[in-house]
Design a protein around this motif. Sequence first.
Motif, PDB file in Angstrom:
ATOM      1  N   SER A   1      -7.872   2.178   2.324  1.00 51.99           N
ATOM      2  CA  SER A   1      -6.802   3.261   1.775  1.00 51.99           C
ATOM      3  C   SER A   1      -6.735   3.001   0.251  1.00 51.99           C
ATOM      4  O   SER A   1      -6.428   4.015  -0.393  1.00 51.99           O
ATOM      5  CB  SER A   1      -5.504   2.806   2.473  1.00 51.99           C
ATOM      6  OG  SER A   1      -5.733   3.416   3.823  1.00 51.99           O
ATOM      7  N   TYR A   2      -6.580   2.006  -0.347  1.00 51.91           N
ATOM      8  CA  TYR A   2      -6.404   1.531  -1.705  1.00 51.91           C
ATOM      9  C   TYR A   2      -7.274   2.317  -2.478  1.00 51.91           C
ATOM     10  O   TYR A   2      -7.129   2.982  -3.422  1.00 51.91           O
ATOM     11  CB  TYR A   2      -6.087   0.152  -1.989  1.00 51.91           C
ATOM     12  CG  TYR A   2      -6.229  -0.192  -3.512  1.00 51.91           C
ATOM     13  CD1 TYR A   2      -5.261  -0.057  -4.037  1.00 51.91           C
ATOM     14  CD2 TYR A   2      -7.309  -0.666  -3.980  1.00 51.91           C
ATOM     15  CE1 TYR A   2      -5.213  -0.432  -5.378  1.00 51.91           C
ATOM     16  CE2 TYR A   2      -7.299  -0.985  -5.322  1.00 51.91           C
ATOM     17  CZ  TYR A   2      -6.077  -0.923  -6.073  1.00 51.91           C
ATOM     18  OH  TYR A   2      -6.360  -1.384  -7.386  1.00 51.91           O
TER      19      TYR A   2
ATOM     20  N   TYR B   1      -5.318   4.302   6.551  1.00 55.22           N
ATOM     21  CA  TYR B   1      -4.678   2.789   6.952  1.00 55.22           C
ATOM     22  C   TYR B   1      -4.234   2.690   8.493  1.00 55.22           C
ATOM     23  O   TYR B   1      -4.793   1.835   9.406  1.00 55.22           O
ATOM     24  CB  TYR B   1      -3.490   2.390   6.219  1.00 55.22           C
ATOM     25  CG  TYR B   1      -2.787   1.231   6.544  1.00 55.22           C
ATOM     26  CD1 TYR B   1      -3.443   0.060   5.978  1.00 55.22           C
ATOM     27  CD2 TYR B   1      -1.768   1.153   7.439  1.00 55.22           C
ATOM     28  CE1 TYR B   1      -3.072  -1.248   6.516  1.00 55.22           C
ATOM     29  CE2 TYR B   1      -1.130  -0.180   7.737  1.00 55.22           C
ATOM     30  CZ  TYR B   1      -1.951  -1.198   7.258  1.00 55.22           C
ATOM     31  OH  TYR B   1      -1.291  -2.612   7.640  1.00 55.22           O
TER      32      TYR B   1
ATOM     33  N   MET C   1      -3.137  -5.832  -1.475  1.00 56.43           N
ATOM     34  CA  MET C   1      -3.624  -5.054  -0.130  1.00 56.43           C
ATOM     35  C   MET C   1      -4.302  -6.154   0.744  1.00 56.43           C
ATOM     36  O   MET C   1      -3.962  -5.829   2.105  1.00 56.43           O
ATOM     37  CB  MET C   1      -5.172  -4.466  -0.519  1.00 56.43           C
ATOM     38  CG  MET C   1      -4.724  -3.114  -1.427  1.00 56.43           C
ATOM     39  SD  MET C   1      -3.447  -2.005  -0.966  1.00 56.43           S
ATOM     40  CE  MET C   1      -2.211  -2.575  -2.116  1.00 56.43           C
TER      41      MET C   1
ATOM     42  N   LEU D   1       0.762  -1.166   0.127  1.00 56.60           N
ATOM     43  CA  LEU D   1      -0.159  -0.027   0.020  1.00 56.60           C
ATOM     44  C   LEU D   1       0.872   1.180   0.107  1.00 56.60           C
ATOM     45  O   LEU D   1       0.886   2.231  -0.692  1.00 56.60           O
ATOM     46  CB  LEU D   1      -0.635  -0.176   1.070  1.00 56.60           C
ATOM     47  CG  LEU D   1      -1.709   1.405   1.473  1.00 56.60           C
ATOM     48  CD1 LEU D   1      -2.707   1.612   0.288  1.00 56.60           C
ATOM     49  CD2 LEU D   1      -2.468   1.057   2.717  1.00 56.60           C
TER      50      LEU D   1
ATOM     51  N   ALA E   1      -6.223  -1.512   4.373  1.00 51.83           N
ATOM     52  CA  ALA E   1      -5.500  -1.625   2.999  1.00 51.83           C
ATOM     53  C   ALA E   1      -6.274  -1.152   2.039  1.00 51.83           C
ATOM     54  O   ALA E   1      -5.992  -0.456   1.279  1.00 51.83           O
ATOM     55  CB  ALA E   1      -4.507  -2.726   3.058  1.00 51.83           C
TER      56      ALA E   1
END
Length: 185
Positions: free
Chosen positions: A144-145, A178, A132, A85, A141
């Motif tokens: 956030s991704y 995250y 992720m 990430l 993750a």
Amino acid sequence: MGRTRKIKKDDILDAAERVVVKLGASGLSIDAVAQEAGVSKSTVVYDHKSKSALLEALIDRRMNMELERQSAAVEAAADAPHPELFGRITAASRVVDDTERAVALAVCASVSSEEKMQQRMRKWTTDDLKAMASGPKPQAALMSYLALSGFFITELFGFHQWSPEDQSRILEGVRMIYTSYPEET
């Protein structure tokens, strides 16, 4: 007798990128690329049998460049809480140039009608999602991704350009998603 000019595959793809920047994906044709490269149409057809094959090669080249950039960033982020990430976040902290933007728009145009391109984009996304899920806090993750993807696509397609300061703040916010996400049970 004049010297014969040796044309390389990269020369053809460079010319194809220039055509896409000037004319967009709809202006990409074997003829336009041949003219831009200063070669005959048969020279372009020799390596790229069709407009679709030419576009596919162009997209492959750009995707490989992006994957190399991401891999280097992930490797450099080895000590981060989630290298896959945080490496992608670092890779997104750059200015997208006109060529990259034009090729991205060409990808969109081809994805709508080319099953092979749809499959490639699905695989790229699936690989990212697996990356992720591979580290600690996979749900954090993923969130956030998804934020990072929205940010990057907005810039890549030229929908909005943030100042370097705003870009830094946004990417720091993606990192914070995250790090501050509740621990998973």
